[in-house]
Design an enzyme around this catalytic site. Structure first.
Site, mmCIF file in Angstrom:
data_model
loop_
_atom_site.group_PDB
_atom_site.id
_atom_site.type_symbol
_atom_site.label_atom_id
_atom_site.label_comp_id
_atom_site.label_asym_id
_atom_site.label_seq_id
_atom_site.Cartn_x
_atom_site.Cartn_y
_atom_site.Cartn_z
ATOM 1 N N LYS A 175 -6.287 3.999 -18.164
ATOM 2 C CA LYS A 175 -6.293 3.712 -16.728
ATOM 3 C C LYS A 175 -7.235 4.652 -15.984
ATOM 4 O O LYS A 175 -7.347 5.826 -16.328
ATOM 5 C CB LYS A 175 -4.879 3.877 -16.163
ATOM 6 C CG LYS A 175 -3.848 2.967 -16.808
ATOM 7 C CD LYS A 175 -2.448 3.243 -16.282
ATOM 8 C CE LYS A 175 -1.927 4.599 -16.690
ATOM 9 N NZ LYS A 175 -0.500 4.806 -16.384
ATOM 10 N N THR A 208 -0.595 6.725 -3.362
ATOM 11 C CA THR A 208 -0.742 6.105 -4.687
ATOM 12 C C THR A 208 0.437 6.439 -5.615
ATOM 13 O O THR A 208 0.372 6.176 -6.813
ATOM 14 C CB THR A 208 -2.044 6.586 -5.359
ATOM 15 O OG1 THR A 208 -2.010 8.019 -5.418
ATOM 16 C CG2 THR A 208 -3.264 6.128 -4.603
ATOM 17 N N GLY A 210 3.431 6.101 -7.812
ATOM 18 C CA GLY A 210 4.079 4.961 -8.464
ATOM 19 C C GLY A 210 3.133 3.933 -9.065
ATOM 20 O O GLY A 210 3.588 2.932 -9.620
ATOM 21 N N THR A 211 1.830 4.179 -8.994
ATOM 22 C CA THR A 211 0.892 3.176 -9.538
ATOM 23 C C THR A 211 1.108 2.943 -11.039
ATOM 24 O O THR A 211 1.127 1.800 -11.499
ATOM 25 C CB THR A 211 -0.587 3.581 -9.327
ATOM 26 O OG1 THR A 211 -0.744 4.933 -9.758
ATOM 27 C CG2 THR A 211 -1.040 3.415 -7.911
ATOM 28 N N GLY A 212 1.255 4.031 -11.794
ATOM 29 C CA GLY A 212 1.376 3.897 -13.253
ATOM 30 C C GLY A 212 2.668 3.192 -13.636
ATOM 31 O O GLY A 212 2.684 2.327 -14.526
ATOM 32 N N CYS A 213 3.774 3.562 -12.967
ATOM 33 C CA CYS A 213 5.076 2.931 -13.249
ATOM 34 C C CYS A 213 5.014 1.448 -12.905
ATOM 35 O O CYS A 213 5.490 0.593 -13.666
ATOM 36 C CB CYS A 213 6.174 3.600 -12.426
ATOM 37 S SG CYS A 213 6.358 5.356 -12.758
#
Ligand SMILES: Nc1ncnc2c1ncn2[C@@H]1O[C@H](COP(=O)(O)OP(=O)(O)O)[C@@H](O)[C@H]1O
Ligand SMILES: Cc1ncc(COP(=O)(O)O)c(N)n1
Length: 271
Positions: A175, A208, A210-213
């Site tokens: 990512k 931003t 919480g983007t990965g979760c």
């Protein structure tokens, strides 16, 4: 009604922006019933984490067993697993419960570069959990550790994805949120056959959290619905970009991405 069912094996974020709170919200907005195995409880807000309490590994295993033996799941994702004992039991339970379609978000390093789990836990993640993944979603810093290389360019992201694939995950998505400039909107996919560049516009926001979760939960939801892994990931990338456009300016620090956009038209629910 019998909806698709997904399981998140992850930590609680008291601020509601990441962890199981983000995962369950993401499942719901995909019309997927969300179930959970909670690994740890963080005292957390938009400024950072002030305390973490781990659950006993046996508790994590029992939550997984309870959900799968009765309700069944079509896909699962792992998030913050915190320590070696929890990682080991999660990996073992995924195998014995024969959970299909696993997304592993290898939460090890925050976007600021801080290491969140110790070296023994990273070693078990590598050897026991990653080989079970349908899709593995490291951020820039996690990819640097897993591939043992620095990542600065798109070519570096591609090489890292290929190196990490050798750990046994079916597909790897490196990512780009932690990269510079336009690469913040670029993720690199490698499944052993083809490199795919998944690119959306960069959203200029500091909110931003919480983007990965959200991304890994959306991939799991799309897998539970029945999409193949690449389509599930492409759709999830568009979903996370939309949540960035609707990010919430709350708290004094980095606010969370926003999931309410389908409810914003008049006459939906309460309107
Ligand atoms: N500013 C941004 N604009 C568009 N997409 C972004 C931005 N920041 C992160 N993303 C996307 O969010 C997803 C999560 O990536 P990243 O933020 O690197 O993960 P993590 O939260 O694990 O550090 C990826 O699909 C990435 O491309
Ligand atoms: C409990 C918990 N799990 C995961 C993250 C990572 O969040 P992000 O999605 O911003 O990488 C977090 N901050 N807290």
């Amino acid at each position: 009604m019998t909806p698709p069912i997904a399981l998140t094996i992850a930590g609680s974020d008291s601020g509601g922006g990441a962890g199981i709170q983000a995962d369950l919200r993401t499942f719901a907005f995909h019309k997927v019933h969300g179930t959970s195995a909670i690994t740890c409880i963080t005292a957390q807000n938009t400024l950072g984490v002030t305390r973490v309490d781990a659950l006993p590994p046996e508790s994590v295993g029992a939550q997984m067993e309870a959900v799968v033996s009765d309700i069944g799941v079509q896909a699962a994702k792992t998030g913050m697993l915190l320590n070696q004992g929890i990682i080991a039991i999660a990996a073992q339970s995924i195998q014995t419960l024969q959970i299909p379609n696993l997304v592993v978000d290898p939460v090890m390093v925050s976007r600021t570069g801080a290491q969140l789990i110790d070296d023994a836990a990273i070693s078990t993640l590598r050897t026991a959990l990653i080989p079970l993944a349908t899709v593995l979603t490291p951020n820039r810093y996690e990819a640097q550790i897993l591939a043992s290389m620095e990542i600065h360019t798109l070519e570096d992201m591609q090489l890292a994805a290929q190196k990490i694939h050798r750990l046994g995950a079916k597909a790897v998505l490196v990512k780009g949120g932690g990269m510079a400039g336009n690469l913040r909107g670029v993720d690199v996919w490698w499944d052993g056959q083809a490199i795919e560049i998944l690119e959306t516009e960069v959203v200029e926001t500091t909110n931003t959290h919480g983007t990965g979760c959200t991304l890994s939960a959306a991939i799991a939801a799309n897998l539970a619905i029945g999409h193949n892994a690449l389509t599930a990931t492409r759709l999830a990338k568009v979903y996370v970009t939309t949540t960035l456009h609707y990010a919430l300016a709350i708290g004094k620090g980095q606010g969370p991405v926003g999931h309410f956009f389908p409810l914003l038209q008049p006459n939906v629910l309460l309107g």
